[in-house]
Structure formats: structure tokens, C-alpha cells
Design a protein around this motif. Structure first.
Motif, mmCIF file in Angstrom:
data_model
loop_
_atom_site.group_PDB
_atom_site.id
_atom_site.type_symbol
_atom_site.label_atom_id
_atom_site.label_comp_id
_atom_site.label_asym_id
_atom_site.label_seq_id
_atom_site.Cartn_x
_atom_site.Cartn_y
_atom_site.Cartn_z
ATOM 1 N N ARG A 1 0.815 -1.204 0.000
ATOM 2 C CA ARG A 1 0.000 0.000 0.000
ATOM 3 C C ARG A 1 0.857 1.267 0.000
ATOM 4 N NH1 ARG A 1 -5.368 0.604 1.065
ATOM 5 N NH2 ARG A 1 -5.557 -1.524 1.823
ATOM 6 N N GLU A 2 1.909 1.252 0.819
ATOM 7 C CA GLU A 2 2.797 2.428 0.872
ATOM 8 C C GLU A 2 3.455 2.689 -0.487
ATOM 9 O OE1 GLU A 2 3.954 1.975 5.612
ATOM 10 O OE2 GLU A 2 5.335 1.225 4.082
ATOM 11 N N LEU A 3 3.911 1.618 -1.119
ATOM 12 C CA LEU A 3 4.588 1.793 -2.411
ATOM 13 C C LEU A 3 3.612 2.292 -3.468
ATOM 14 C CD1 LEU A 3 6.857 -1.383 -2.600
ATOM 15 C CD2 LEU A 3 7.456 0.906 -1.837
ATOM 16 N N TYR A 4 2.397 1.748 -3.441
ATOM 17 C CA TYR A 4 1.423 2.102 -4.469
ATOM 18 C C TYR A 4 0.843 3.502 -4.248
ATOM 19 C CZ TYR A 4 -2.339 1.533 -7.850
ATOM 20 O OH TYR A 4 -3.160 1.690 -8.925
ATOM 21 N N GLU A 5 0.546 3.812 -3.000
ATOM 22 C CA GLU A 5 -0.127 5.091 -2.723
ATOM 23 C C GLU A 5 0.844 6.240 -2.500
ATOM 24 O OE1 GLU A 5 -3.039 4.449 0.345
ATOM 25 O OE2 GLU A 5 -4.165 3.019 -0.898
ATOM 26 N N SER A 6 2.038 5.934 -1.986
ATOM 27 C CA SER A 6 3.018 6.999 -1.731
ATOM 28 C C SER A 6 4.393 6.626 -2.269
ATOM 29 C CB SER A 6 3.137 7.263 -0.230
ATOM 30 O OG SER A 6 1.879 7.315 0.380
ATOM 31 N N PRO A 7 4.501 6.454 -3.571
ATOM 32 C CA PRO A 7 5.811 6.098 -4.125
ATOM 33 C C PRO A 7 6.814 7.218 -3.876
ATOM 34 C CG PRO A 7 4.271 6.690 -5.883
ATOM 35 C CD PRO A 7 3.464 6.630 -4.615
ATOM 36 N N ALA A 8 8.069 6.830 -3.564
ATOM 37 C CA ALA A 8 9.086 7.826 -3.218
ATOM 38 C C ALA A 8 9.767 8.399 -4.458
ATOM 39 C CB ALA A 8 10.134 7.198 -2.300
ATOM 40 N N THR A 9 9.711 7.657 -5.555
ATOM 41 C CA THR A 9 10.416 8.105 -6.765
ATOM 42 C C THR A 9 9.545 7.847 -7.996
ATOM 43 O OG1 THR A 9 11.399 5.929 -7.192
ATOM 44 C CG2 THR A 9 12.654 7.403 -5.739
ATOM 45 N N PRO A 10 9.822 8.561 -9.090
ATOM 46 C CA PRO A 10 9.080 8.288 -10.335
ATOM 47 C C PRO A 10 9.213 6.829 -10.775
ATOM 48 C CG PRO A 10 10.287 10.356 -10.531
ATOM 49 C CD PRO A 10 10.735 9.726 -9.237
ATOM 50 N N PHE A 11 10.376 6.223 -10.508
ATOM 51 C CA PHE A 11 10.558 4.818 -10.910
ATOM 52 C C PHE A 11 9.560 3.919 -10.186
ATOM 53 C CE2 PHE A 11 12.193 0.558 -10.480
ATOM 54 C CZ PHE A 11 12.527 0.250 -11.782
ATOM 55 N N VAL A 12 9.462 4.080 -8.865
ATOM 56 C CA VAL A 12 8.535 3.250 -8.080
ATOM 57 C C VAL A 12 7.101 3.518 -8.540
ATOM 58 C CG1 VAL A 12 7.634 2.752 -5.763
ATOM 59 C CG2 VAL A 12 10.092 3.139 -6.097
ATOM 60 N N CYS A 13 6.794 4.784 -8.769
ATOM 61 C CA CYS A 13 5.456 5.177 -9.221
ATOM 62 C C CYS A 13 5.072 4.446 -10.504
ATOM 63 C CB CYS A 13 5.447 6.691 -9.441
ATOM 64 S SG CYS A 13 3.888 7.339 -9.997
ATOM 65 N N GLN A 14 6.018 4.312 -11.414
ATOM 66 C CA GLN A 14 5.707 3.699 -12.704
ATOM 67 C C GLN A 14 5.870 2.193 -12.709
ATOM 68 O OE1 GLN A 14 8.301 6.653 -14.757
ATOM 69 N NE2 GLN A 14 6.685 6.640 -16.282
ATOM 70 N N PHE A 15 6.731 1.660 -11.808
ATOM 71 C CA PHE A 15 6.966 0.214 -11.821
ATOM 72 C C PHE A 15 5.941 -0.534 -10.985
ATOM 73 C CE2 PHE A 15 9.094 -3.806 -10.984
ATOM 74 C CZ PHE A 15 9.444 -4.140 -12.279
ATOM 75 N N GLY B 1 2.374 -0.772 -10.208
ATOM 76 C CA GLY B 1 1.103 -0.313 -10.743
ATOM 77 C C GLY B 1 1.330 0.528 -11.985
ATOM 78 N N ALA B 2 0.223 0.930 -12.617
ATOM 79 C CA ALA B 2 0.333 1.746 -13.830
ATOM 80 C C ALA B 2 0.209 3.216 -13.445
ATOM 81 C CB ALA B 2 -0.774 1.368 -14.804
ATOM 82 N N ALA B 3 0.867 4.081 -14.182
ATOM 83 C CA ALA B 3 0.748 5.513 -13.923
ATOM 84 C C ALA B 3 0.880 6.282 -15.224
ATOM 85 C CB ALA B 3 1.821 5.970 -12.937
ATOM 86 N N ASN B 4 0.020 7.296 -15.398
ATOM 87 C CA ASN B 4 0.159 8.243 -16.501
ATOM 88 C C ASN B 4 1.107 9.335 -16.064
ATOM 89 O OD1 ASN B 4 -2.147 7.602 -18.442
ATOM 90 N ND2 ASN B 4 -3.312 7.863 -16.535
ATOM 91 N N GLU B 5 2.074 9.666 -16.894
ATOM 92 C CA GLU B 5 2.814 10.897 -16.614
ATOM 93 C C GLU B 5 2.016 12.026 -17.255
ATOM 94 O OE1 GLU B 5 7.029 10.953 -17.129
ATOM 95 O OE2 GLU B 5 7.109 12.956 -16.227
ATOM 96 N N ILE B 6 1.671 13.019 -16.450
ATOM 97 C CA ILE B 6 0.815 14.094 -16.946
ATOM 98 C C ILE B 6 1.642 15.022 -17.840
ATOM 99 C CG2 ILE B 6 -0.587 16.090 -16.263
ATOM 100 C CD1 ILE B 6 -1.286 14.537 -13.690
ATOM 101 N N GLY B 7 1.134 15.248 -19.031
ATOM 102 C CA GLY B 7 1.853 16.068 -20.017
ATOM 103 C C GLY B 7 1.820 17.548 -19.665
ATOM 104 N N ARG B 8 2.639 18.297 -20.372
ATOM 105 C CA ARG B 8 2.798 19.734 -20.125
ATOM 106 C C ARG B 8 1.488 20.511 -20.239
ATOM 107 N NH1 ARG B 8 8.283 21.964 -21.138
ATOM 108 N NH2 ARG B 8 8.899 19.949 -21.975
ATOM 109 N N ASN B 9 0.738 20.218 -21.294
ATOM 110 C CA ASN B 9 -0.495 20.992 -21.541
ATOM 111 C C ASN B 9 -1.537 20.750 -20.448
ATOM 112 O OD1 ASN B 9 0.747 21.780 -23.881
ATOM 113 N ND2 ASN B 9 -0.321 20.271 -25.162
ATOM 114 N N VAL B 10 -1.711 19.493 -20.089
ATOM 115 C CA VAL B 10 -2.695 19.161 -19.050
ATOM 116 C C VAL B 10 -2.228 19.733 -17.714
ATOM 117 C CG1 VAL B 10 -3.798 17.260 -17.776
ATOM 118 C CG2 VAL B 10 -3.513 17.102 -20.273
ATOM 119 N N ALA B 11 -0.917 19.626 -17.437
ATOM 120 C CA ALA B 11 -0.376 20.166 -16.183
ATOM 121 C C ALA B 11 -0.659 21.667 -16.081
ATOM 122 C CB ALA B 11 1.130 19.908 -16.106
ATOM 123 N N ARG B 12 -0.515 22.380 -17.193
ATOM 124 C CA ARG B 12 -0.731 23.827 -17.176
ATOM 125 C C ARG B 12 -2.196 24.151 -16.870
ATOM 126 N NH1 ARG B 12 0.630 25.312 -22.264
ATOM 127 N NH2 ARG B 12 2.806 24.838 -21.810
#
Ligand SMILES: Nc1ncnc2c1ncn2[C@@H]1O[C@H](COP(=O)(O)OP(=O)(O)O)[C@@H](O)[C@H]1O
Ligand SMILES: [Mg+2]
Length: 332
Positions: free
Chosen positions: A217-231, A233-244
């Protein structure tokens, strides 16, 4: 308890494990998770005593075993194919280590009997491995280590050659056995679902570096790094336009899991317009591939009426669950 204190490992000049420290408690089901080639097997082999460390110390139950040969470490390795002797019966397989250690016949039969009973394979004692199911073979492999008094068992991807259904049954089988027998399990896998479902805690490894230790649960809900976040479970990296549009901080990387991208009602003023580029019907769930402001975004929803008639090219409205956005102080 197993402790790695600043352990690094080299093959020749090549450092495959950067200094890492780790503490695995007795009775834990601890998993090393990471992509192929990241160093999982190497760490297991170092704990077992098959690979020397370049620096640091390894202790088992408080004893420094760094310079101990494998047979003195009191840890057992369970291999992918279980490495049972095909011509020997279950009893003979389990007794083998004690025979090599030259224990008395009486002692051997008492110990083997007890462990066959405890691991629930006594009724198969006279069979050869080929006459057993995969789950029963796994139990024999575990019994063979436990009979030697081993309290730490190392599993190197024992399920990776099995097909999906058997694999899931075997997960439960190993978990139950570990719970019943109370040994410490160090389990290696590159399969994140397997790792999440089985482990009390996990270490995520990336290219020989420890990324994060925690519960599933900790890894999935509070990943410490982008690598853990993406490895994990699945994760979308939010693009520049949507982020803005969402007003997310520049100079950071932002991610959102597909289940936190939700479909909105047509008139919802806060929603964003997206175009469906593909639809994966997965049974209970449907994965939508969307394009928002020219950027890709995946959405995972229950296969209900809302997605039943969605087609490629169609426009939908969506919301991002903003409090579930995961942000990292790292330039994109
Ligand atoms: N005996 C060896 N000699 C040299 N390099 C090795 C040896 N075994 C593994 N490696 C390298 O060490 C790295 C980690 O390997 P390994 O621990 O097997 O990864 P994993 O089990 O995570 O797939 C890889 O780059 C691999 O090529
Ligand atoms: Mg490996």
C-alpha cells in the motif's frame, strides 16, 4: 532476522549492487521487486553465500555470516524448478540433506516424519516428484529446507514459468505455507502484481539501487520516486499541456494512476474534453486510451453502461482526481 549493512556486490570490476542497507524481520514475507537484470538474484545469492560481497556485512539472527560458506548460513534456497531428485521419493528427497550430514537413521525418520506432517505432504511420502502437482512439489522443496532447521527460505522467481491460473493458486499455496510454518521468506519477482499480493513488505530495486522499502500500500499510494510510481502499478505521466490547465507546478514530474482519471457528465464545467483513441475491454474493467490537449492519458473504469458504447474517435469528458496526483521534484 536478516540484515544487510551497506552491502555492495561486484562481478569483476562491474558494481551490480550499489551499497544498500536492509532489515528483514523474522517471519516476514519480504519481496525483492524490480525489472529483469536489476540485481535481485545477485542479492539472494549473496544472502545464501554463493556470491561474495565487495563491501558491507550480512547478519542472520544477529550472527555475522558475511564470511561464512553457504552451508553454514542456515538459509535455504528454493529454485524455480524446485531441483528435486526425480528418481527419489518424497521421503528420500526430504531426508537427503540429513543423510549427507550423517545423522542417525532414527533421528532422520523422526525429523522427516514431522516436517512431512507439518507441510501437509505426508500422504504423498512414497511418491516420486513426477507424480505430484506443482504445489505439492513446492511443498517438498520447502520441507527439504525446513528439515535442516532452516528458518530463512529464499525463493528466486519460483512461479515465473507457470501459466496464469496455476500461478495464482501457487501464490496462495506459498503464502499459506509460510504463514503456517512461520519461516522468513525472501521472495524475488519481476511481477508487480505477484509482489503486491504476497508480501508483508517489499524492496523495489532499479539498476542495482534500492529505490524504496515499504508495504504494498505504501509503495502504491506513496511512491518515493518516479521509478517506483511507474513500476508498481500503472501511472500516466501528466503532459505539459494538461499540467498547465490543472495549475500543477512546473519543473516537477506529475503522475496519476488510470483509476483516478474518471469520466464526467457532459455538462460538467470542471471537466476536460478528451478523444477516445482506443478501448481495451478487460472483463470487469475497461481501459480507455484517451487524448487530451494532444497528450495521451489512460483511464481505467468499471465496465458499466458508461463505457459500453464508447467508440474510437468519440469525445468524452473527464476529471482527474487532483488529490491523487503524485508529484516529484524532478525536472521532466
Ligand atoms: N555471474 C555473473 N557475472 C557477471 N555478471 C553477472 C553475473 N550474474 C549476473 N550478472 C549481471 O549482474 C546484473 C544483475 O543480474 P541478476 O542479479 O541476475 O538480475 P535479476 O535477477 O534482477 O534479473 C545483470 O546486469 C547481469 O548481467
Ligand atoms: Mg534473477
Amino acid at each position: 532476522m536478516i540484515e544487510l549493512d551497506d552491502v555492495s556486490i561486484r562481478y569483476g570490476r562491474h558494481e551490480v549492487i550499489s551499497p544498500m542497507s536492509l532489515r528483514i524481520e523474522s517471519g516476514e514475507f519480504f519481496t525483492l521487486l524490480g525489472p529483469s537484470g536489476c540485481g535481485k538474484t545477485t542479492i539472494l545469492r549473496a544472502i545464501a553465500g554463493f556470491v561474495p560481497v565487495a563491501s558491507g556485512r550480512i547478519t542472520v539472527d544477529g550472527t555475522d555470516v558475511t564470511d561464512f560458506p553457504a552451508e553454514k548460513r542456515n538459509v535455504g534456497m528454493v529454485f524455480q524448478n524446485y531441483a528435486l531428485f526425480p528418481h527419489m521419493t518424497v521421503t528420500e528427497n526430504v531426508a537427503f540433506g540429513l543423510r549427507v550430514a550423517r545423522r542417525s537413521g532414527k533421528e532422520i525418520s523422526r525429523a522427516v516424519d514431522a516436517v512431512l506432517e507439518a507441510t501437509g505432504i505426508k500422504q504423498h511420502a512414497g511418491k516420486k516428484p513426477a507424480e505430484l502437482s506443482g504445489g505439492q512439489q513446492q511443498r517438498v522443496a520447502v520441507a527439504r529446507s525446513l528439515v535442516m532447521g532452516t528458518q530463512v527460505l529464499l525463493f528466486d522467481e519460483p512461479l515465473s514459468n507457470l501459466d496464469a491460473k496455476v500461478r495464482e493458486d501457487m501464490r496462495h499455496e506459498i503464502k499459506r505455507l509460510q504463514r503456517d510454518m512461520g519461516f522468513t521468506a525472501v521472495f524475488v519477482t519481476h511481477d508487480q502484481e505477484e509482489a503486491l499480493s504476497m508480501s508483508s513488505r517489499l524492496l523495489v530495486i532499479n539498476a542495482g539501487h534500492a529505490e524504496q522499502v515499504g508495504t504494498a500500500r505504501e509503495l502504491y499510494e506513496s511512491p518515493a520516486t518516479p521509478f517506483v510510481c511507474q513500476f508498481v502499478g500503472a501511472a500516466n505521466e501528466i503532459g505539459r499541456n494538461v499540467a498547465r490547465v490543472l495549475g500543477l507546478g512546473a519543473g516537477k514530474r506529475h503522475f496519476i494512476r488510470p483509476e483516478h482519471v474518471t469520466l464526467a457528465a457532459a455538462g460538467d464545467a470542471d471537466s476536460m474534453q478528451a478523444t477516445v483513441t482506443d478501448v481495451d475491454y478487460l472483463g470487469s474493467m475497461t481501459r480507455l486510451f484517451l487524448e487530451v490537449l494532444g497528450e495521451p492519458l489512460q483511464c481505467l473504469v468499471l465496465s458499466g453502461a458508461a463505457v459500453r458504447n464508447l467508440n474510437i474517435g468519440q469525445d468524452v469528458n473527464l476529471n482527474l482526481v487532483c488529490e491523487r496526483i503524485l508529484s516529484f521534484n524532478e525536472p521532466p
